[in-house]
Design a protein around this motif. Structure first.
Motif, PDB file in Angstrom:
ATOM      1  N   ALA A   1     -33.176  13.998 -13.897  1.00  0.00           N
ATOM      2  CA  ALA A   1     -32.323  13.568 -12.785  1.00  0.00           C
ATOM      3  C   ALA A   1     -31.560  14.749 -12.191  1.00  0.00           C
ATOM      4  CB  ALA A   1     -31.355  12.483 -13.255  1.00  0.00           C
ATOM      5  N   ALA A   2     -31.063  15.620 -13.060  1.00  0.00           N
ATOM      6  CA  ALA A   2     -30.317  16.777 -12.559  1.00  0.00           C
ATOM      7  C   ALA A   2     -31.210  17.714 -11.767  1.00  0.00           C
ATOM      8  CB  ALA A   2     -29.673  17.515 -13.735  1.00  0.00           C
ATOM      9  N   ALA A   3     -32.446  17.916 -12.221  1.00  0.00           N
ATOM     10  CA  ALA A   3     -33.373  18.785 -11.498  1.00  0.00           C
ATOM     11  C   ALA A   3     -33.738  18.196 -10.141  1.00  0.00           C
ATOM     12  CB  ALA A   3     -34.632  19.017 -12.331  1.00  0.00           C
ATOM     13  N   ALA A   4     -33.835  16.878 -10.057  1.00  0.00           N
ATOM     14  CA  ALA A   4     -34.112  16.238  -8.766  1.00  0.00           C
ATOM     15  C   ALA A   4     -32.969  16.488  -7.785  1.00  0.00           C
ATOM     16  CB  ALA A   4     -34.334  14.735  -8.958  1.00  0.00           C
ATOM     17  N   ARG A   5     -31.714  16.403  -8.262  1.00  0.00           N
ATOM     18  CA  ARG A   5     -30.582  16.694  -7.380  1.00  0.00           C
ATOM     19  C   ARG A   5     -30.596  18.172  -6.961  1.00  0.00           C
ATOM     20  NH1 ARG A   5     -28.045  12.963 -11.031  1.00  0.00           N
ATOM     21  NH2 ARG A   5     -27.417  14.687 -12.406  1.00  0.00           N
ATOM     22  N   ASP A   6     -30.968  19.045  -7.884  1.00  0.00           N
ATOM     23  CA  ASP A   6     -31.055  20.470  -7.525  1.00  0.00           C
ATOM     24  C   ASP A   6     -32.142  20.723  -6.486  1.00  0.00           C
ATOM     25  OD1 ASP A   6     -29.036  20.969  -9.298  1.00  0.00           O
ATOM     26  OD2 ASP A   6     -30.364  21.583 -10.936  1.00  0.00           O
ATOM     27  N   LEU A   7     -33.266  19.993  -6.595  1.00  0.00           N
ATOM     28  CA  LEU A   7     -34.347  20.153  -5.623  1.00  0.00           C
ATOM     29  C   LEU A   7     -33.882  19.757  -4.224  1.00  0.00           C
ATOM     30  CD1 LEU A   7     -37.297  20.659  -4.818  1.00  0.00           C
ATOM     31  CD2 LEU A   7     -37.809  18.312  -5.546  1.00  0.00           C
TER      32      LEU A   7
END
Length: 412
Positions: free
Chosen positions: A54-60
């Motif tokens: 989930a955190a990587a999706a927000r970073d993307l």
């Protein structure tokens, strides 16, 4: 889109070009997401796997504009400077009619006969026998040939090679090949960048460290931390797999370069020159002699013949010369002379001998032993200042000679 003829082949090339460019953006986003996964693990290593995803999706989402801008910048650089990059790798230089009148006139005559705009002409100083075309629009098109090809091929064969490259330009194959090189180069660059950056801890150490990550970490329970011991490892494996997959897909875009483009370019050359035998003999002379020193695989994929073959010929970008020649014999009525030996091949063949050949005979002179190295007497006697010298069994001459003496001190 399946290509069943020339016009459908050209339309398919345009469609593939647009799809490949769109696929380039997708692969870049996949690489950015994989990089965000690794950054989150490096910044906070005690969370479960779903937290990292989930955190990587927000970073993307945050990095989306930068990734898009970087990809557009790469495409712009490749669009305007790809020819300069290829010339820097191969050593190609522009030539004029005054420098290469033979080559320039052959290309100009072909262009005039079919109403094709004249592309730029370039030469590579190399003994390799090869040629290729580059360019993404009418102002950039260029045809490059090697000096080795010009030395080994006659005018009809050179004209056939030029017709082959002009057909690539006319069919839109050049744009497809250049775009494939751009995609492979871009994704390969980002893959290497990620692997080098995340190998050294701290390069993206603060990339995913946000306020929400600190609040989540403070509110997480000790039980969750214990249960998430393998979450970081799983996420790292997923990220590495995504990067490797993106790189592999970028390399496999060469499969989008249908091998039929070479058959169609050979046929287009015959249509331009009306000489199938010239195209066949040119292919036979170029066969296995086209390796450009220092050229990358991407550059070799642009060439008339690419002697590099993939695993079990699956990833080979060119059909074999035999297959192309047989197609010309079958459909264009040409004649196959078989493999052709060139004068440049002779020294290599001689150096591969067994070494038990008889030495050359000794030079004839007034003091040499006039005996054949194999053990027999020489067929004709040699004359010297003191008579005949036919071997050890010859009788010495008694009396003055009847005619003028021959030799360094003979009577003149």
């Amino acid at each position: 889109m399946a290509a069943y003829g020339l016009y459908t082949h050209i339309a398919a090339n345009k469609t593939r070009s647009m799809l490949l460019l769109g696929g380039l953006f997708v692969l870049v986003y996949v690489m950015v997401y994989a990089g965000a996964l690794i950054a989150e693990v490096l910044s906070y290593g005690g969370a479960p796997a779903d937290y990292y995803l989930a955190a990587a999706a927000r970073d993307l989402i945050k990095a989306f504009p930068f990734a898009t801008g970087g990809t557009l910048l790469w495409i712009a650089i490749a669009y305007f400077f790809h020819q300069s990059i290829v010339d820097a790798v191969t050593g190609g230089e522009d030539v004029t009619r005054q420098q290469q009148p033979r080559l320039y006139n052959l290309l100009e005559n072909l262009c005039i006969s079919r109403g094709i705009p004249m592309p730029k002409l370039k030469i590579i100083e190399s003994e390799a026998l090869n040629a290729f075309a580059t360019g993404l629009n009418q102002r950039q098109y260029a045809v490059t040939v090697t000096t080795g090809l010009l030395a080994a091929l006659n005018d009809q064969e050179v004209e056939a090679v030029l017709g082959h490259e002009l057909t690539h330009i006319r069919n839109g194959d050049v744009q497809m090949m250049v775009i494939a090189v751009i995609i492979a180069g871009a994704v390969g660059f980002f893959a290497e960048l990620f692997f080098r950056s995340f190998t050294n801890f701290g390069y993206y150490g603060g990339y995913g460290r946000n306020s929400w990550s600190s609040s989540d970490s403070s509110s997480s329970s000790s039980d969750n931390r214990k249960s998430s011991g393998g979450g970081a490892v799983i996420v790292i494996i997923i990220a590495v797999a995504l990067i490797a997959l993106a790189w592999l897909l970028s390399q496999m875009v060469r499969l989008a370069l249908s091998r039929s483009r070479e058959y169609l370019a050979d046929a287009g050359s015959v249509e331009l020159t009306k000489n199938p035998d010239a195209m066949i003999s040119a292919l036979r002379k170029i066969e296995n002699r086209g390796e450009l020193p220092g050229a990358t695989s991407a550059v070799m994929e642009l060439c008339l013949d690419n002697p590099r073959e993939g695993f079990s010929d699956l990833f080979a970008t060119h059909p074999s010369v035999d297959a192309r020649v047989q197609a010309l014999v079958k459909f264009a009525g040409g004649h196959d002379p078989g493999p052709i030996a060139l004068p440049s091949d002779t020294p290599d063949d001689q150096t591969q001998g067994t070494g038990d050949q008889a030495p050359p005979p000794l030079p004839k002179g007034p003091w040499n032993d006039a005996t054949d190295p194999a053990g027999g007497a020489l067929p004709a006697p040699t004359s010297g200042p003191w008579g005949s010298s036919t071997g050890s069994s010859a009788e010495p001459s008694s009396g003055p000679p009847s005619g003028p003496l021959s030799g360094p001190w003979g009577r003149h």
